[in-house]
Enzyme design. Structure first.
Site, PDB file in Angstrom:
ATOM      1  N   HIS A   1      -3.776  -6.774  -2.370  1.00  0.00           N
ATOM      2  CA  HIS A   1      -2.372  -6.148  -2.620  1.00  0.00           C
ATOM      3  C   HIS A   1      -2.248  -5.344  -1.055  1.00  0.00           C
ATOM      4  CE1 HIS A   1      -3.753  -6.880  -6.802  1.00  0.00           C
ATOM      5  NE2 HIS A   1      -2.682  -6.624  -7.235  1.00  0.00           N
TER       6      HIS A   1
ATOM      7  N   SER B   1      -7.528  -7.243 -11.284  1.00  0.00           N
ATOM      8  CA  SER B   1      -6.544  -7.523 -10.310  1.00  0.00           C
ATOM      9  C   SER B   1      -7.355  -8.028  -9.153  1.00  0.00           C
ATOM     10  CB  SER B   1      -5.678  -6.109 -10.302  1.00  0.00           C
ATOM     11  OG  SER B   1      -5.173  -5.752 -11.186  1.00  0.00           O
TER      12      SER B   1
ATOM     13  N   ARG C   1      -6.605 -13.652  -4.061  1.00  0.00           N
ATOM     14  CA  ARG C   1      -7.459 -12.878  -4.769  1.00  0.00           C
ATOM     15  C   ARG C   1      -8.426 -13.636  -5.492  1.00  0.00           C
ATOM     16  NH1 ARG C   1      -4.410 -10.009  -8.782  1.00  0.00           N
ATOM     17  NH2 ARG C   1      -2.805 -11.425  -8.322  1.00  0.00           N
TER      18      ARG C   1
ATOM     19  N   ARG D   1      -1.438 -10.060  -2.555  1.00  0.00           N
ATOM     20  CA  ARG D   1      -1.319 -10.052  -4.064  1.00  0.00           C
ATOM     21  C   ARG D   1      -0.639 -11.396  -4.544  1.00  0.00           C
ATOM     22  NH1 ARG D   1       2.853  -6.351  -7.750  1.00  0.00           N
ATOM     23  NH2 ARG D   1       2.015  -7.102  -9.940  1.00  0.00           N
TER      24      ARG D   1
ATOM     25  N   GLU E   1     -12.464   6.142  -5.675  1.00  0.00           N
ATOM     26  CA  GLU E   1     -12.496   5.089  -4.245  1.00  0.00           C
ATOM     27  C   GLU E   1     -13.518   5.676  -3.484  1.00  0.00           C
ATOM     28  OE1 GLU E   1      -9.569   5.800  -5.933  1.00  0.00           O
ATOM     29  OE2 GLU E   1      -8.902   4.182  -6.648  1.00  0.00           O
TER      30      GLU E   1
ATOM     31  N   ASP F   1       5.482  -2.631  -7.467  1.00  0.00           N
ATOM     32  CA  ASP F   1       4.815  -1.455  -7.533  1.00  0.00           C
ATOM     33  C   ASP F   1       5.288  -0.304  -6.443  1.00  0.00           C
ATOM     34  OD1 ASP F   1       3.260  -2.527  -9.489  1.00  0.00           O
ATOM     35  OD2 ASP F   1       1.477  -2.758  -8.083  1.00  0.00           O
TER      36      ASP F   1
ATOM     37  N   PHE G   1      -5.738   1.950  -1.177  1.00  0.00           N
ATOM     38  CA  PHE G   1      -6.630   2.862  -1.631  1.00  0.00           C
ATOM     39  C   PHE G   1      -7.982   2.642  -0.759  1.00  0.00           C
ATOM     40  CE2 PHE G   1      -4.784   2.073  -5.983  1.00  0.00           C
ATOM     41  CZ  PHE G   1      -3.764   3.055  -5.725  1.00  0.00           C
TER      42      PHE G   1
END
Length: 313
Positions: free
Chosen positions: A111, A39, A12, A169, A60, A119, A85
Site C-alpha cells: 500500500h 491485505s 500483493r 495496493r 509494528e 484511505d 507503518f
C-alpha cells in the site's frame, strides 16, 4: 510498447505467492505480519506453513524486533505491513536493530504511494523510499508489476542483508514476463534520443503510455526502469543523460529523497544535466480513488506527456 489495462494482477498477491513458493524450498523462511495478513497477502504463506507464520498484532515495532530476533538465529524473516507503518512507525527499530546489526530481515511495505486511495493521507506512504534508502546496509526495491514483485521477493530471499520492498495496493497491468530474473541493473524499456524518462514501480505503466503519446507528437523519448533505488545503477543514468541531455523522473513518491533525488545526486556529481522531477511535490496525499489521485498529482500518462511537451517548448 502497448499495455493491456484490461488485464491486471495484484502485486500483493505476487508477494504472497512468492513467499509461499519459497517457503517450500527453504525451511528457514518465516513470515511475520501486524494484523493485516489478508491485505498484505501473507495469509497465503500462513495457510501453507502455520508453524512458521507469526502475527504480532497491531504492534509494528514488535514486528521488526521479532523479525530481527529470528534473523539472529538463522531464519530469513519477511516482515510485512502497510508501507506507512513499516517505515515510519518502526524507524527506530529498523535503523538501530536491523540495519545497525546488518540482520537478514526483509521488510515488505504494501500500500505504498497515493494509489492507496480513499484511505487518505495518513495511510499514503510518500516518504518510505527516502527513509529506507538513507539507512546503511539497506537495499530498496520498487517493483513495477506482478512478475517483477515475485522476482523481487525471490531476489531478497537469496541475498543476505536487510531489504525493503515496496508493493502497490492496486492491481497492475503486466509489463514483464513471469519467471523473469531481477538484477540491480536498470532496464531500457525503449531507446530514444530527445529526452530520458526514468521511473519505477507502478508509474512505469503510465510512463510507457506517456512515451506512446510523445511518439505521436514527434518526441522520441528513452524510457529507463530502475527498480533498485539502492544500490543504484549510476552508470545507466549517466549513459542515458549523456545521450539525450534532458532527464525526467517519475515516481509515486515524494520528489524528495526518492528516485528523483538519486538521479539528481548522480548527475550533479558526474554529468550535470537538466532534470525535471515528477512526483508528489513536498505535500501530503489526499483521499480519492487511485486514478483520481494519480491525475491530481500529475502522475497519469496524459499529465506526464503534457508536462513534458510544455517544458520542451
Amino acid at each position: 510498447m502497448i499495455i493491456d489495462r484490461t488485464k491486471k494482477r495484484s502485486t500483493r498477491e505476487a508477494f504472497g505467492r512468492a513467499l509461499a513458493d519459497l517457503g517450500k524450498v527453504n525451511k528457514n523462511i518465516v513470515a511475520l505480519d501486524a494484523d493485516l495478513s489478508a491485505s498484505t497477502q501473507t495469509k497465503l504463506f500462513a495457510k501453507e506453513f502455520p508453524e512458521r507464520f507469526f502475527d504480532v498484532g497491531i504492534a509494528e515495532q514488535d514486528l521488526i524486533d521479532t523479525a530481527a530476533g529470528l534473523a539472529a538465529v538463522g531464519k530469513i524473516p519477511f516482515a510485512a505491513t502497510f508501507a506507512v507503518f513499516a517505515t515510519g512507525r518502526t524507524y527506530d527499530q529498523v535503523r538501530n536493530t536491523v540495519c545497525y546489526s546488518n540482520f537478514n530481515v526483509k521488510i515488505v511495505g504494501t500500500h505504498g504511494g497515493v494509489t492507496v486511495g480513499e484511505d487518505g493521507a495518513t495511510h499514503q506512504a510518500l516518504e518510505d523510499v527516502a527513509l529506507m534508502s538513507n539507512l546503511p546496509n539497506m537495499s530498496v526495491i520498487v517493483p513495477a508489476d506482478y512478475a517483477e514483485t515475485y522476482a523481487a521477493i525471490k531476489y531478497a530471499a537469496e541475498h543476505d542483508g536487510p531489504f525493503y520492498i515496496r508493493v502497490a495496493r492496486a492491481s497492475l497491468p503486466d509489463v514483464f514476463d513471469d519467471g523473469m530474473e531481477l538484477s540491480v541493473n536498470a532496464k531500457v524499456i525503449k531507446e530514444g534520443k530527445d529526452l530520458s524518462i526514468i521511473t519505477n514501480g507502478e508509474t512505469l505503466q503510465e510512463c510507457i503510455e506517456a512515451v506512446n503519446i510523445l511518439t505521436d507528437k514527434g518526441i522520441d523519448a528513452e524510457l529507463i526502469h530502475i527498480p533498485f533505488v539502492k544500490p543504484f545503477d549510476k552508470e545507466a543514468v549517466i549513459k542515458t543523460a549523456g545521450k539525450t541531455g534532458f532527464v525526467v523522473t517519475v515516481e509515486n513518491h515524494s520528489i524528495k529523497g526518492g528516485l528523483g533525488s538519486a538521479v539528481c545526486e548522480t548527475l550533479s556529481e558526474n554529468l550535470p544535466t537538466k532534470v525535471l522531477r515528477m512526483g508528489v511535490n513536498d505535500c501530503f496525499g489526499q483521499s480519492g480513488t487511485a486514478s483520481e489521485l494519480m491525475k491530481h498529482f500529475g502522475l497519469d500518462s496524459e499529465s506526464i506527456a503534457k508536462r513534458i511537451v510544455e517544458i520542451r517548448k
